[in-house]
Design a protein around this motif. Structure first.
Motif, mmCIF file in Angstrom:
data_model
loop_
_atom_site.group_PDB
_atom_site.id
_atom_site.type_symbol
_atom_site.label_atom_id
_atom_site.label_comp_id
_atom_site.label_asym_id
_atom_site.label_seq_id
_atom_site.Cartn_x
_atom_site.Cartn_y
_atom_site.Cartn_z
ATOM 1 N N ARG A 16 -23.928 -10.308 -18.144
ATOM 2 C CA ARG A 16 -23.241 -9.031 -17.972
ATOM 3 C C ARG A 16 -21.733 -9.185 -18.181
ATOM 4 O O ARG A 16 -21.087 -8.333 -18.791
ATOM 5 C CB ARG A 16 -23.584 -8.424 -16.609
ATOM 6 N N ALA A 17 -21.168 -10.289 -17.704
ATOM 7 C CA ALA A 17 -19.746 -10.544 -17.941
ATOM 8 C C ALA A 17 -19.476 -10.756 -19.426
ATOM 9 O O ALA A 17 -18.487 -10.248 -19.970
ATOM 10 C CB ALA A 17 -19.291 -11.763 -17.134
ATOM 11 N N LEU A 18 -20.355 -11.492 -20.096
ATOM 12 C CA LEU A 18 -20.207 -11.729 -21.530
ATOM 13 C C LEU A 18 -20.298 -10.415 -22.303
ATOM 14 O O LEU A 18 -19.531 -10.181 -23.239
ATOM 15 C CB LEU A 18 -21.271 -12.715 -22.010
ATOM 16 N N ALA A 19 -21.202 -9.548 -21.894
ATOM 17 C CA ALA A 19 -21.323 -8.237 -22.534
ATOM 18 C C ALA A 19 -20.006 -7.476 -22.424
ATOM 19 O O ALA A 19 -19.528 -6.904 -23.410
ATOM 20 C CB ALA A 19 -22.459 -7.429 -21.901
ATOM 21 N N GLY A 20 -19.401 -7.490 -21.252
ATOM 22 C CA GLY A 20 -18.127 -6.796 -21.069
ATOM 23 C C GLY A 20 -17.030 -7.348 -21.959
ATOM 24 O O GLY A 20 -16.248 -6.599 -22.552
ATOM 25 N N VAL A 21 -16.985 -8.673 -22.075
ATOM 26 C CA VAL A 21 -15.987 -9.317 -22.931
ATOM 27 C C VAL A 21 -16.198 -8.919 -24.389
ATOM 28 O O VAL A 21 -15.247 -8.561 -25.102
ATOM 29 C CB VAL A 21 -16.050 -10.854 -22.766
ATOM 30 N N LEU A 22 -17.445 -8.984 -24.855
ATOM 31 C CA LEU A 22 -17.738 -8.674 -26.254
ATOM 32 C C LEU A 22 -17.512 -7.192 -26.573
ATOM 33 O O LEU A 22 -17.002 -6.859 -27.639
ATOM 34 C CB LEU A 22 -19.156 -9.096 -26.611
ATOM 35 N N MET A 51 -25.251 -5.375 -25.040
ATOM 36 C CA MET A 51 -23.921 -4.879 -24.702
ATOM 37 C C MET A 51 -23.906 -4.050 -23.424
ATOM 38 O O MET A 51 -22.850 -3.833 -22.833
ATOM 39 C CB MET A 51 -23.321 -4.097 -25.870
ATOM 40 N N ALA A 52 -25.073 -3.602 -22.989
ATOM 41 C CA ALA A 52 -25.174 -2.909 -21.693
ATOM 42 C C ALA A 52 -25.413 -3.902 -20.560
ATOM 43 O O ALA A 52 -25.515 -3.511 -19.405
ATOM 44 C CB ALA A 52 -26.302 -1.881 -21.740
ATOM 45 N N GLU A 79 -16.229 -18.777 -22.521
ATOM 46 C CA GLU A 79 -15.267 -19.257 -21.527
ATOM 47 C C GLU A 79 -14.564 -18.089 -20.833
ATOM 48 O O GLU A 79 -14.366 -18.099 -19.616
ATOM 49 C CB GLU A 79 -14.240 -20.161 -22.215
ATOM 50 N N GLU A 80 -14.205 -17.067 -21.606
ATOM 51 C CA GLU A 80 -13.581 -15.882 -21.012
ATOM 52 C C GLU A 80 -14.531 -15.203 -20.033
ATOM 53 O O GLU A 80 -14.143 -14.821 -18.930
ATOM 54 C CB GLU A 80 -13.158 -14.900 -22.100
ATOM 55 N N ALA A 81 -15.796 -15.079 -20.422
ATOM 56 C CA ALA A 81 -16.802 -14.451 -19.552
ATOM 57 C C ALA A 81 -17.003 -15.281 -18.284
ATOM 58 O O ALA A 81 -17.148 -14.734 -17.186
ATOM 59 C CB ALA A 81 -18.122 -14.270 -20.295
ATOM 60 N N MET A 82 -17.019 -16.597 -18.436
ATOM 61 C CA MET A 82 -17.183 -17.465 -17.270
ATOM 62 C C MET A 82 -16.014 -17.317 -16.313
ATOM 63 O O MET A 82 -16.189 -17.328 -15.090
ATOM 64 C CB MET A 82 -17.359 -18.917 -17.714
#
Length: 88
Positions: A16-22, A51-52, A79-82
């Motif tokens: 979910r964090a990765l989705a927000g970043v992308l 993406m959701a 890394e940004e999502a982490m």
């Protein structure tokens, strides 16, 4: 182009964090999911789930998306999502 779908319909907090970043990255570049579909071969339906934050990203999907969006590599987006998710 071969279909690059992901059958897993569950996600983790990191997904979910990765989705927000992308989402922030592709919208910041004024791209849309249709463009990402054409560049990656990932169906629009799968892109919508990813993406959701409703589906897990595969390494292959993340690599394709990072290349299509640009700006950063797949490891840099991860890394940004982490960082957002609280991993170091």
């Amino acid at each position: 182009m071969a279909e690059v779908d992901n059958p897993r319909d569950s996600s983790t907090p990191l997904d979910r964090a990765l989705a927000g970043v992308l989402v922030g990255a592709y919208k910041g570049r004024r791209l849309n999911q249709e463009y990402l579909h054409h560049r990656t071969g990932i169906t629009v339906a799968t892109l919508q789930r990813l993406m959701a934050g409703k589906s897990q990203f595969s390494v292959h999907q993340l690599s394709l998306l990072a290349e299509a969006i640009g700006g950063k590599t797949a490891p840099e987006y991860l890394e940004e999502a982490m960082g957002l998710h609280g991993h170091s």
